[in-house]
Design a protein around this motif. Structure first.
Motif, short mmCIF file in Angstrom:
data_model
loop_
_atom_site.label_atom_id
_atom_site.label_comp_id
_atom_site.label_asym_id
_atom_site.label_seq_id
_atom_site.Cartn_x
_atom_site.Cartn_y
_atom_site.Cartn_z
N PRO A 2 8.44 -1.78 8.33
CA PRO A 2 9.65 -1.88 8.59
C PRO A 2 10.29 -3.30 8.04
CG PRO A 2 8.45 -1.61 10.68
CD PRO A 2 7.19 -1.63 9.65
N ALA A 3 9.55 -4.22 7.72
CA ALA A 3 10.09 -5.36 7.15
C ALA A 3 10.20 -5.09 5.64
CB ALA A 3 8.87 -6.53 7.23
N PHE A 4 9.44 -4.29 5.02
CA PHE A 4 9.66 -4.10 3.52
C PHE A 4 10.86 -3.15 3.44
CE2 PHE A 4 9.31 -1.08 -0.02
CZ PHE A 4 8.96 -2.25 -1.09
N THR A 5 11.07 -1.85 4.45
CA THR A 5 11.98 -1.08 4.17
C THR A 5 13.47 -1.91 4.30
OG1 THR A 5 11.70 -0.30 6.59
CG2 THR A 5 10.74 0.99 4.72
N THR A 6 13.43 -2.80 5.61
CA THR A 6 14.53 -3.45 5.85
C THR A 6 14.94 -4.35 4.67
OG1 THR A 6 14.15 -3.41 8.23
CG2 THR A 6 15.55 -5.22 7.21
N SER A 7 13.90 -5.05 4.14
CA SER A 7 14.34 -5.71 2.85
C SER A 7 14.76 -5.00 1.79
CB SER A 7 12.81 -6.53 2.51
OG SER A 7 13.13 -7.40 1.40
N TRP A 8 14.16 -3.96 1.64
CA TRP A 8 14.67 -2.96 0.25
C TRP A 8 16.04 -2.67 0.68
CZ3 TRP A 8 13.21 -2.24 -4.35
CH2 TRP A 8 13.65 -1.29 -4.90
N SER A 9 16.47 -2.01 1.91
CA SER A 9 17.62 -1.48 2.10
C SER A 9 18.87 -2.69 1.86
CB SER A 9 17.91 -0.88 3.38
OG SER A 9 17.55 -1.91 4.44
N PRO B 264 0.71 -1.13 0.03
CA PRO B 264 -0.13 -0.10 -0.10
C PRO B 264 0.74 1.07 -0.06
CG PRO B 264 0.15 -1.01 2.19
CD PRO B 264 0.95 -1.87 1.21
N ALA B 265 1.18 1.79 -1.22
CA ALA B 265 2.26 2.87 -1.29
C ALA B 265 1.94 3.38 -2.59
CB ALA B 265 3.70 2.33 -1.31
N ARG B 266 2.50 4.72 -2.74
CA ARG B 266 2.28 5.39 -3.97
C ARG B 266 3.61 5.80 -4.55
NH1 ARG B 266 -0.73 10.93 -2.80
NH2 ARG B 266 1.20 11.08 -1.44
N LEU B 267 4.24 5.71 -5.83
CA LEU B 267 5.13 5.99 -6.39
C LEU B 267 5.05 7.35 -6.94
CD1 LEU B 267 7.92 4.97 -6.94
CD2 LEU B 267 6.91 4.31 -9.22
N ALA B 268 5.91 8.42 -6.25
CA ALA B 268 5.71 9.94 -6.55
C ALA B 268 6.75 10.45 -7.09
CB ALA B 268 5.33 10.64 -5.16
N ARG B 269 6.84 11.57 -7.82
CA ARG B 269 8.03 12.12 -8.10
C ARG B 269 8.27 13.60 -7.56
NH1 ARG B 269 8.66 11.87 -14.59
NH2 ARG B 269 10.79 11.63 -13.99
N ARG C 216 13.45 13.30 -8.85
CA ARG C 216 13.47 11.87 -8.14
C ARG C 216 12.26 11.21 -7.81
NH1 ARG C 216 16.92 12.24 -2.91
NH2 ARG C 216 17.50 9.97 -3.50
N ARG C 217 12.22 10.09 -7.94
CA ARG C 217 11.11 9.13 -7.59
C ARG C 217 11.32 8.68 -6.20
NH1 ARG C 217 11.47 4.90 -11.99
NH2 ARG C 217 13.02 6.27 -13.05
N CYS C 218 9.81 8.77 -5.47
CA CYS C 218 9.95 8.40 -3.93
C CYS C 218 8.97 7.36 -3.89
CB CYS C 218 9.73 9.58 -2.99
SG CYS C 218 10.89 10.99 -3.23
N LEU C 219 9.09 6.50 -3.14
CA LEU C 219 7.96 5.54 -2.77
C LEU C 219 7.49 5.72 -1.49
CD1 LEU C 219 6.70 2.75 -3.46
CD2 LEU C 219 8.37 1.78 -2.26
N ARG C 220 6.27 6.24 -1.39
CA ARG C 220 5.64 6.59 -0.03
C ARG C 220 4.68 5.62 0.49
NH1 ARG C 220 5.10 12.89 -0.33
NH2 ARG C 220 6.53 13.31 -1.99
N ILE C 221 5.39 4.98 1.55
CA ILE C 221 4.48 3.86 2.22
C ILE C 221 3.65 4.35 3.22
CG2 ILE C 221 4.98 1.67 3.49
CD1 ILE C 221 7.70 1.55 2.39
N GLU C 222 2.51 3.72 3.21
CA GLU C 222 1.43 3.96 4.47
C GLU C 222 2.14 3.82 5.59
OE1 GLU C 222 -1.88 5.37 5.76
OE2 GLU C 222 -1.71 5.33 3.60
N ARG C 223 2.00 5.01 6.62
CA ARG C 223 2.68 4.99 8.12
C ARG C 223 2.06 3.83 8.93
NH1 ARG C 223 5.80 10.02 8.83
NH2 ARG C 223 5.14 11.22 7.22
N THR C 224 0.78 3.61 8.53
CA THR C 224 -0.05 2.49 9.62
C THR C 224 0.06 1.35 9.23
OG1 THR C 224 -1.99 2.94 8.48
CG2 THR C 224 -1.63 4.28 10.22
N TRP C 225 0.86 1.11 7.83
CA TRP C 225 0.83 -0.35 7.56
C TRP C 225 1.90 -1.20 8.38
CZ3 TRP C 225 4.54 -2.59 3.49
CH2 TRP C 225 4.08 -3.79 3.16
N PRO C 226 1.38 -2.40 8.91
CA PRO C 226 2.44 -2.95 9.95
C PRO C 226 3.58 -3.56 9.74
CG PRO C 226 0.08 -4.11 9.57
CD PRO C 226 0.39 -2.92 9.07
N TRP C 227 3.62 -3.82 8.25
CA TRP C 227 4.87 -4.56 7.87
C TRP C 227 5.78 -3.48 6.83
CZ3 TRP C 227 -0.14 -6.58 7.30
CH2 TRP C 227 -0.31 -7.65 8.31
#
Length: 179
Positions: A163-170, A141-146, A150-161
């Protein structure tokens, strides 16, 4: 007496390998009355393998048990492949189904590598089923914004996973490039 081991009508050389283990919490609901009474879970494997040529110790029961348990892991991978798209082939055309199988196998491999490289320390996602991975990580549940070229992926703050996604991405972005 169960009369299961009468060997009447069994092929020559057939034998039973019985394995006794402590049941996990997930298995406690499915125990038989005997298993509940003893506190052990039993798994029985029927095999006609006497030994494998050229492999020392392959006649031993421990080797045969490990061989059959390893095959159960193969069956888990088949189940995962079916969940990733191999369950239904989309066409009666051989070429289209070949492409579909290739795409499903690529998805299964990418899923396995993602878990191995980035989610190895995550308790709930390291061994999760494909449906769980789809629900928690792949349907993001995110939006890809410019912004500012630059392109930014804006992830919903209330989404419980998140941290798992951002850790995985990094972790994925820190992997060295293949040369």
């Amino acid at each position: 007496m169960t009369r299961l081991n009468t060997r009447e009508g069994w092929p020559e050389g057939m034998r039973l390998v019985v394995r006794r283990v402590r049941p996990s919490r997930r298995q406690l609901k499915k125990l038989t009355a005997f298993e509940k009474k003893t506190g052990w879970r039993y798994s029985v494997t029927a095999t006609n393998i006497r030994h494998l040529w050229g492999i020392a110790g392959s006649h031993q029961v421990q080797f045969l048990d490990a061989l059959h348990r390893d095959h159960a892991e193969v069956e888990d991978r088949i189940r995962t492949g079916k969940a990733m798209g191999l369950h239904n082939l989309p066409s009666s055309s051989w070429q289209i189904n070949t492409g579909w199988v290739l795409a499903a196998n690529l998805a299964t491999d990418l899923d396995a590598w993602l878990r191995l490289l980035t989610l190895h320390d995550s308790e709930d996602l390291a061994d999760a089923e494909p449906a769980t991975m789809r629900f928690r990580l792949y349907h993001l549940p995110a939006r890809l914004a410019r912004h500012a070229r630059r392109r930014c992926l804006r992830i919903e703050r209330t989404w419980p996973w998140a941290p798992a996604f951002t850790t995985s991405w990094s972790r994925l972005t820190q992997l060295p490039a293949v040369t």
